[in-house]
Design a protein around this motif. Structure first.
Motif, PDB file in Angstrom:
ATOM      1  N   GLU A 143       2.555   7.092  -6.542  1.00 46.04           N
ATOM      2  CA  GLU A 143       1.614   8.113  -6.992  1.00 46.04           C
ATOM      3  C   GLU A 143       2.154   9.519  -6.687  1.00 46.04           C
ATOM      4  O   GLU A 143       2.052  10.430  -7.522  1.00 46.04           O
ATOM      5  CB  GLU A 143       0.277   7.897  -6.273  1.00 46.04           C
ATOM      6  CG  GLU A 143      -0.841   8.758  -6.803  1.00 46.04           C
ATOM      7  CD  GLU A 143      -2.137   8.519  -6.038  1.00 46.04           C
ATOM      8  OE1 GLU A 143      -2.071   8.112  -4.852  1.00 46.04           O
ATOM      9  OE2 GLU A 143      -3.212   8.723  -6.626  1.00 46.04           O
ATOM     10  N   LEU A 158      -3.506   4.645   7.267  1.00 47.75           N
ATOM     11  CA  LEU A 158      -2.069   4.944   7.290  1.00 47.75           C
ATOM     12  C   LEU A 158      -1.827   6.448   7.236  1.00 47.75           C
ATOM     13  O   LEU A 158      -0.695   6.895   7.136  1.00 47.75           O
ATOM     14  CB  LEU A 158      -1.367   4.268   6.105  1.00 47.75           C
ATOM     15  CG  LEU A 158      -1.429   2.734   6.084  1.00 47.75           C
ATOM     16  CD1 LEU A 158      -0.845   2.196   4.789  1.00 47.75           C
ATOM     17  CD2 LEU A 158      -0.665   2.148   7.265  1.00 47.75           C
ATOM     18  N   ASP A 208      -5.238   2.721   3.094  1.00 43.78           N
ATOM     19  CA  ASP A 208      -4.652   4.061   2.934  1.00 43.78           C
ATOM     20  C   ASP A 208      -5.113   5.054   3.997  1.00 43.78           C
ATOM     21  O   ASP A 208      -4.277   5.712   4.636  1.00 43.78           O
ATOM     22  CB  ASP A 208      -4.976   4.665   1.561  1.00 43.78           C
ATOM     23  CG  ASP A 208      -4.648   3.748   0.406  1.00 43.78           C
ATOM     24  OD1 ASP A 208      -4.818   2.531   0.557  1.00 43.78           O
ATOM     25  OD2 ASP A 208      -4.255   4.261  -0.639  1.00 43.78           O
ATOM     26  N   THR A 237      -0.828   0.211 -10.234  1.00 39.13           N
ATOM     27  CA  THR A 237       0.205   1.226 -10.007  1.00 39.13           C
ATOM     28  C   THR A 237       0.439   2.034 -11.276  1.00 39.13           C
ATOM     29  O   THR A 237       0.572   3.271 -11.231  1.00 39.13           O
ATOM     30  CB  THR A 237       1.514   0.551  -9.548  1.00 39.13           C
ATOM     31  OG1 THR A 237       1.228  -0.314  -8.450  1.00 39.13           O
ATOM     32  CG2 THR A 237       2.538   1.582  -9.125  1.00 39.13           C
ATOM     33  N   GLY A 295      -9.790   0.075   1.726  1.00 41.57           N
ATOM     34  CA  GLY A 295      -8.332   0.146   1.669  1.00 41.57           C
ATOM     35  C   GLY A 295      -7.716   0.610   2.973  1.00 41.57           C
ATOM     36  O   GLY A 295      -8.370   1.246   3.800  1.00 41.57           O
ATOM     37  N   LYS A 313       1.313   4.191  -2.927  1.00 42.56           N
ATOM     38  CA  LYS A 313       1.074   5.599  -2.606  1.00 42.56           C
ATOM     39  C   LYS A 313       2.313   6.450  -2.914  1.00 42.56           C
ATOM     40  O   LYS A 313       2.209   7.536  -3.493  1.00 42.56           O
ATOM     41  CB  LYS A 313       0.719   5.714  -1.115  1.00 42.56           C
ATOM     42  CG  LYS A 313       0.126   7.042  -0.747  1.00 42.56           C
ATOM     43  CD  LYS A 313      -1.271   7.183  -1.314  1.00 42.56           C
ATOM     44  CE  LYS A 313      -1.800   8.594  -1.208  1.00 42.56           C
ATOM     45  NZ  LYS A 313      -3.131   8.704  -1.840  1.00 42.56           N
ATOM     46  N   LEU A 363      -2.544   8.389   4.814  1.00 42.04           N
ATOM     47  CA  LEU A 363      -2.078   8.776   3.471  1.00 42.04           C
ATOM     48  C   LEU A 363      -3.193   9.455   2.692  1.00 42.04           C
ATOM     49  O   LEU A 363      -4.348   9.102   2.815  1.00 42.04           O
ATOM     50  CB  LEU A 363      -1.598   7.527   2.713  1.00 42.04           C
ATOM     51  CG  LEU A 363      -0.329   6.887   3.274  1.00 42.04           C
ATOM     52  CD1 LEU A 363      -0.023   5.600   2.540  1.00 42.04           C
ATOM     53  CD2 LEU A 363       0.834   7.850   3.099  1.00 42.04           C
ATOM     54  N   VAL A 389       0.839  -1.204   0.000  1.00 47.74           N
ATOM     55  CA  VAL A 389       0.000   0.000   0.000  1.00 47.74           C
ATOM     56  C   VAL A 389       0.874   1.254   0.000  1.00 47.74           C
ATOM     57  O   VAL A 389       0.650   2.196  -0.773  1.00 47.74           O
ATOM     58  CB  VAL A 389      -0.953  -0.016   1.217  1.00 47.74           C
ATOM     59  CG1 VAL A 389      -1.718   1.290   1.331  1.00 47.74           C
ATOM     60  CG2 VAL A 389      -1.912  -1.207   1.129  1.00 47.74           C
ATOM     61  N   LEU A 390       1.902   1.249   0.848  1.00 46.90           N
ATOM     62  CA  LEU A 390       2.812   2.398   0.887  1.00 46.90           C
ATOM     63  C   LEU A 390       3.537   2.568  -0.447  1.00 46.90           C
ATOM     64  O   LEU A 390       3.661   3.678  -0.965  1.00 46.90           O
ATOM     65  CB  LEU A 390       3.848   2.216   2.004  1.00 46.90           C
ATOM     66  CG  LEU A 390       3.332   2.341   3.439  1.00 46.90           C
ATOM     67  CD1 LEU A 390       4.443   1.957   4.418  1.00 46.90           C
ATOM     68  CD2 LEU A 390       2.844   3.755   3.744  1.00 46.90           C
TER      69      LEU A 390
END
Lengths: 249, 249, 249, 249
Positions: free
Chosen positions: D120, D247, D244, D150, D242, D117, D249, D113-114
């Protein structure tokens, strides 16, 4: 061609059970007996074993080898504890049995053996060489034995090529970030959850770098080397140490 | 020991000017003349050149070599355009001058030569092998010539070792993410601003992977190989192709 | 849109000459004057400069900034030597000129800024974190300043997330292979011919690792960040430190 | 603080049995019931479960969620098959139970996930971006779903930043070495014995590159994300998709 008749000593151990699986799956080997601590070694000769694979313990390996040599059984040895003295005792026994091969293998991972050999070859052509090894955090020693051995091989190859000292202008390194020096080769050890056993050997000269990296994830990585050893031991009379000669290196 | 007296042909070109710098800096070589397009080749013999380094153009390299052989000057050739036919013409000339060495070098980067050789050795011991090459985005061809050559060497080594096809269960790949297949080896080409010339050869078997990576940043990376060639060409009579034999590979 | 009118102070320096090239090539900036040591700062106002880029020297930067603020010129500062005390003096001057932006940038490499920020974010989710930085062998300090700063950011993020100490069973490390500990983060420094400036931040937890790697090859890597700063400084009144806020981080 | 009372649905599956182990080991969670196919969902309410973890099958997940919402049990969903339509049905049910949280997690690996991100975020600052994903050779699809997602995120971020097309002078690529193009991002898929699941996202601009690499070795890598979800689901009313947002984010 008839499959090679193999017996595994120490078949219930971690390496042993992997070996049992791998030898059972290979088309050109037949696992005919498994010997554990409580079993008599006679099981080997009774089963018509051609190649014995010893994955037992330093305390028992020499007795096992004595039996194998006496009974005309080739042996592949993955057990540790076979040093210089033990090797010459084995060589003595083989005087009586010149056709028998004994193959002592400190590291069955072909990738690791190749990585070390490549590092030795490359060492003489680069100004700089360093090693970064990375392992799981349960490891007690830093650096790893493989990294230390690789460093010594690189250092010796550099000396033979009459290379001077590596360039390094470091004048301030209060915390020791430059790592350990083993025979003049800097070695760095990373310890990290999620990793298994990894080694990167880095070489640099003007405008280019060369990296040899080996990643080992589990015990199965030893099986291709073990099968190679089983296939080749019968063709090599006397004592052989390491997979290198079998790899044509 | 006297330094080797060297002349550079094509001294003003990109490779030539790097060679002039490197030969000037090395302790055991002396750059005694630079020959450019407008200069007579007689400058080589007048300056007492022992080793000529040809970094000119496919159109002129054979004339230059003819002069060198006739005048007893060893030659290192970095110019492209010396194929099989040219090599046999040179060999013909050397019948008259058996003591002279001509060393034709397609790639002076020692790291690249080693990486290719290591890949060839490793190829026979792993189930899988793939290549990822990465270059600056001004490159017109994909994959690089080096990657294609490496793929062919790997494929041939696998065939000689009687390895079967690589495992690959891919049944759906609409966009071609698996890359190019060169003699059954998958090759991937990355093009990216900021990069120069890089190649990673990956090998995998049960539980372990081996990676040989070469990074080339600039033309200076060719100089250690060029100096090695200059030092060795006088000791090798006849035609030699590539740095491999000089590296003991 | 009219291009931004830019003046470069210290235009003949290493960074300065790169900046002159980059500002000349960009479509949305116009380089209207270059100021060197012997030139009067009035050249800036005479040329109608909107944004000044200071790439001079710690001794002159504060005088340059005083002139810019007084004359209503936004400033991007790449010169070192602007610490806490200097920042508050600048803030004082800006009381009179609230519309003016001054952007002080310790590191123009966007990749380096992102790598550091990503490391700070990731730090709280992994059991282990280590840094391997690799540089050319002419570097005097180990580890690099960037590596030390990254280590401190990771350590602080871990503390805020109330993570305990990293797992590490090392009991024997006679040569210091585990590297430097900076606020409990192990940092390793490689020095090698052929390298420029590289940093790898490694994170690990059960069954997975995350790696953030930054490779910097030359001064041109600072230009995208410098252009970003020039474009944004006019929209940010007051003092801003670092590219982070411009990157939306 | 009292530990969170957790029930696992699908406790005998591969993910389920890992979850049972991880929830049992964590200090702040208590595994109070395991529900398998033959068990009644009433076991959840009888055991006083606060958070249910669904690791079952697309056929059963909606029935399980209906039960949880009705009985005031927060739910973490790792089962696939919860699409847009299913999400709005769940949202409908939650109208009656506004305090309940349902957290649908397509990927529990925090590292993955990180990595996505970070990619992105970085995408808007680099001229070039490419993806190399590497997996075991039993995988049927190329590229991986994560790589394709991705690529789309990178492409969208570039469009929003109004970046033009990536530089690429390739004119000759007969075998498709440049890989798949997913929304203009080149994606390369390596398949190799010994690998598990790995992804490298590469970014390049003048003079620098940034690499975000994620290596996933086994199912345990999902457990830190699963524990995070269990800890947070009770604090988030309504449907969340998710990791995200958890986290930050």
């Amino acid at each position: 061609m008839e499959p090679i008749r193999v017996g595994v000593l120490g078949a219930r151990g971690k390496m042993g059970s992997e070996a049992v699986r791998a030898l059972g799956e290979a088309a050109d080997t037949e696992l005919v007996t498994e010997i554990n601590r409580e079993d008599s070694l006679r099981g080997l000769s009774e089963a018509g074993v051609q190649v014995a694979v010893d994955l037992t313990h330093p305390d028992s390996v020499m007795d096992n080898l004595a039996f194998c040599v006496e009974h005309g059984i080739h042996a592949v040895v993955g057990t540790s504890g076979v040093g210089t003295e033990e090797l010459s005792r084995i060589q003595g026994w083989l005087g009586e049995q010149p056709r028998i091969g004994v193959l002592v293998v400190p590291n069955f991972a072909i990738g690791a053996v190749l990585a070390m050999k490549f590092s030795e070859i490359a060492a003489r052509y680069f100004d700089s060489a360093e090693i970064v090894e990375s392992h799981h955090p349960r490891k007690a020693d830093a650096p790893s034995g493989t990294a230390a051995r690789t460093a010594r091989m690189i250092s010796q190859a550099r000396a033979e090529a009459e290379l001077g000292p590596m360039p390094d202008a470091t004048t301030r390194d209060p915390g020791g970030a430059r790592g350990a020096e083993i025979d003049d080769v800097h070695v760095h050890a990373v310890r990290m959850t999620g990793l298994v056993a990894h080694q990167e050997v880095l070489f640099g000269t003007e405008g280019e770098t060369l990296t040899v990296r080996h990643d080992s994830y589990d015990r199965r990585s030893f099986m291709p080397g073990l099968l190679l050893a089983v296939r080749e031991v019968g063709r090599r009379e006397g004592v052989t140490v390491g997979l290198d000669p079998l790899l044509g290196l």
